[in-house]
Design an enzyme around this catalytic site. Structure first.
Site, mmCIF file in Angstrom:
data_model
loop_
_atom_site.group_PDB
_atom_site.id
_atom_site.type_symbol
_atom_site.label_atom_id
_atom_site.label_comp_id
_atom_site.label_asym_id
_atom_site.label_seq_id
_atom_site.Cartn_x
_atom_site.Cartn_y
_atom_site.Cartn_z
ATOM 1 N N LYS A 18 38.664 -113.164 -1.259
ATOM 2 C CA LYS A 18 39.185 -111.987 -0.544
ATOM 3 C C LYS A 18 38.745 -110.685 -1.218
ATOM 4 O O LYS A 18 38.505 -109.699 -0.526
ATOM 5 C CB LYS A 18 40.700 -112.051 -0.353
ATOM 6 C CG LYS A 18 41.515 -112.066 -1.610
ATOM 7 C CD LYS A 18 42.991 -112.187 -1.271
ATOM 8 C CE LYS A 18 43.818 -112.686 -2.423
ATOM 9 N NZ LYS A 18 43.630 -112.061 -3.730
ATOM 10 N N ARG A 93 52.135 -109.436 -1.743
ATOM 11 C CA ARG A 93 52.026 -110.857 -2.058
ATOM 12 C C ARG A 93 53.295 -111.616 -1.727
ATOM 13 O O ARG A 93 53.378 -112.816 -1.946
ATOM 14 C CB ARG A 93 51.721 -111.015 -3.548
ATOM 15 C CG ARG A 93 50.255 -111.169 -3.828
ATOM 16 C CD ARG A 93 50.056 -111.225 -5.313
ATOM 17 N NE ARG A 93 49.031 -112.135 -5.677
ATOM 18 C CZ ARG A 93 47.877 -111.766 -6.229
ATOM 19 N NH1 ARG A 93 47.624 -110.510 -6.439
ATOM 20 N NH2 ARG A 93 46.991 -112.658 -6.564
ATOM 21 N N ARG A 127 35.139 -120.190 -12.307
ATOM 22 C CA ARG A 127 34.962 -118.740 -12.175
ATOM 23 C C ARG A 127 34.666 -118.065 -13.519
ATOM 24 O O ARG A 127 35.269 -118.391 -14.529
ATOM 25 C CB ARG A 127 36.239 -118.153 -11.573
ATOM 26 C CG ARG A 127 36.166 -116.669 -11.321
ATOM 27 C CD ARG A 127 37.068 -116.247 -10.221
ATOM 28 N NE ARG A 127 38.462 -116.142 -10.617
ATOM 29 C CZ ARG A 127 39.429 -115.734 -9.792
ATOM 30 N NH1 ARG A 127 39.129 -115.419 -8.550
ATOM 31 N NH2 ARG A 127 40.663 -115.647 -10.201
ATOM 32 N N ARG A 160 38.830 -115.610 -17.065
ATOM 33 C CA ARG A 160 40.063 -114.824 -16.993
ATOM 34 C C ARG A 160 41.235 -115.585 -17.599
ATOM 35 O O ARG A 160 41.345 -116.794 -17.444
ATOM 36 C CB ARG A 160 40.377 -114.508 -15.521
ATOM 37 C CG ARG A 160 39.932 -113.151 -15.091
ATOM 38 C CD ARG A 160 40.061 -112.972 -13.615
ATOM 39 N NE ARG A 160 41.397 -113.219 -13.105
ATOM 40 C CZ ARG A 160 41.768 -112.944 -11.856
ATOM 41 N NH1 ARG A 160 40.899 -112.431 -11.014
ATOM 42 N NH2 ARG A 160 42.991 -113.181 -11.455
ATOM 43 N N ARG A 171 50.131 -120.310 -10.142
ATOM 44 C CA ARG A 171 49.720 -119.329 -9.130
ATOM 45 C C ARG A 171 49.699 -119.966 -7.740
ATOM 46 O O ARG A 171 50.058 -119.326 -6.760
ATOM 47 C CB ARG A 171 48.344 -118.763 -9.497
ATOM 48 C CG ARG A 171 48.427 -117.809 -10.694
ATOM 49 C CD ARG A 171 47.088 -117.596 -11.329
ATOM 50 N NE ARG A 171 46.211 -116.771 -10.547
ATOM 51 C CZ ARG A 171 44.888 -116.719 -10.718
ATOM 52 N NH1 ARG A 171 44.328 -117.474 -11.655
ATOM 53 N NH2 ARG A 171 44.155 -115.938 -9.987
HETATM 54 P P1 AMP Z 1 44.636 -111.145 -8.900
HETATM 55 O O1 AMP Z 1 43.390 -110.676 -9.556
HETATM 56 O O2 AMP Z 1 44.825 -110.526 -7.543
HETATM 57 O O3 AMP Z 1 44.719 -112.658 -8.840
HETATM 58 O O4 AMP Z 1 45.871 -110.626 -9.789
HETATM 59 C C1 AMP Z 1 45.979 -110.934 -11.164
HETATM 60 C C2 AMP Z 1 47.412 -110.804 -11.633
HETATM 61 O O5 AMP Z 1 47.907 -109.449 -11.456
HETATM 62 C C3 AMP Z 1 48.433 -111.671 -10.898
HETATM 63 O O6 AMP Z 1 48.463 -112.984 -11.362
HETATM 64 C C4 AMP Z 1 49.728 -110.896 -11.192
HETATM 65 O O7 AMP Z 1 50.208 -111.129 -12.492
HETATM 66 C C5 AMP Z 1 49.282 -109.451 -11.092
HETATM 67 N N1 AMP Z 1 49.400 -108.984 -9.694
HETATM 68 C C6 AMP Z 1 48.382 -108.690 -8.845
HETATM 69 N N2 AMP Z 1 48.829 -108.310 -7.642
HETATM 70 C C7 AMP Z 1 50.187 -108.363 -7.715
HETATM 71 C C8 AMP Z 1 51.235 -108.106 -6.795
HETATM 72 N N3 AMP Z 1 51.008 -107.714 -5.529
HETATM 73 N N4 AMP Z 1 52.511 -108.270 -7.223
HETATM 74 C C9 AMP Z 1 52.777 -108.659 -8.476
HETATM 75 N N5 AMP Z 1 51.843 -108.938 -9.394
HETATM 76 C C10 AMP Z 1 50.552 -108.804 -9.030
#
Ligand code: AMP
Length: 216
Positions: A18, A93, A127, A160, A171
């Site tokens: 995405k 989310r 990844r 990561r 997750r």
């Molecule tokens: P992502 O790169 O989108 O997978 O985000 C990495 C991490 O950032 C997630 O595992 C959360 O800890 C935090 N995070 C990102 N977006 C959100 C959100 N909308 N609400 C809460 N935590 C978030």
């Protein structure tokens, strides 16, 4: 803040692509992107108070508290760079965040990039990310030209901290418990556009463009 021109949300599993699709569509429509994961990773790298908290939560594969995240997003949305539209990647989310967003801006469309749990695990476990520019690779499906080196900025690639087996499991659980009900929320409102994320990047992009009814 209501009635912006194009306010698009990208939804999908971890590793659905995405973020990549948000970038491609952002270029196509000339819209800025707000990626929440990138926002928190920047905070972590700078070492702010939010960053210190995000680091612990992120490494566990958990989400940041809604009140903090919603406040950050509200602050970002008030910036003038987003006044003519925005693409949101990784927000909302869950239902609480979706409702908070509804207060702040009128969503034009929620694009769900669909992949299975199995595909999500395969993709995330291979990844590699560039810590400097954020480019994302996969060791098998989308490797860099030089092994483990970013094509764009020659930085050494990393895994990561939330791409470990334990964090991936958590997750995915959160995705099913919290994010999926929110997808239904957008579906009910007639705002959901679903695309098959298990295709090459360009094909997914084409499907989005086609379904959005925009010329190439
Ligand atoms: P992502 O790169 O989108 O997978 O985000 C990495 C991490 O950032 C997630 O595992 C959360 O800890 C935090 N995070 C990102 N977006 C959100 C959100 N909308 N609400 C809460 N935590 C978030």
């Amino acid at each position: 803040m209501k009635n912006r021109i194009f306010n698009i949300i990208f939804l999908g599993h971890q590793g659905s692509g995405k973020g990549t699709q948000a970038e491609l569509l952002g270029k196509k429509l000339n819209l800025p992107i707000l990626a929440m994961g990138d926002f928190f990773r920047r905070e972590i790298s700078v070492g702010t108070e939010i960053g210190k908290m995000a680091e612990i939560i992120n490494n566990r594969g958990e989400l940041m508290p809604d009140n903090i995240t919603n406040k950050i997003v509200a602050g970002e949305l008030a910036k003038k760079e987003y006044k003519n539209g925005i693409i949101l990647d990784g927000f909302p989310r869950n239902l609480i965040q979706a409702k908070a967003l509804e207060e702040a801006l009128k969503t034009t469309l929620a694009i769900l990039v669909n992949i299975s749990d199995k595909e999500s695990i395969t993709r995330i476990s291979g990844r590699r990310t560039c810590p400097a520019c954020g480019m994302v690779y996969h060791i098998k499906y989308n490797p860099p030209v030089r092994e483990n080196i970013c094509d764009r900025c020659s930085e050494k690639l990393i895994i990561r901290a939330d791409d470990t087996e334990e964090a991936i499991k958590r997750r995915l659980e959160i995705y099913h418990e919290e994010t999926e009900p929110m997808i239904y929320y957008y579906k009910q409102r007639g705002l959901l556009l679903e695309v098959n994320g298990e295709q090459p990047i360009e094909k997914v992009h084409e499907e989005i463009i086609k379904k959005l009814n925009i010329a190439h």
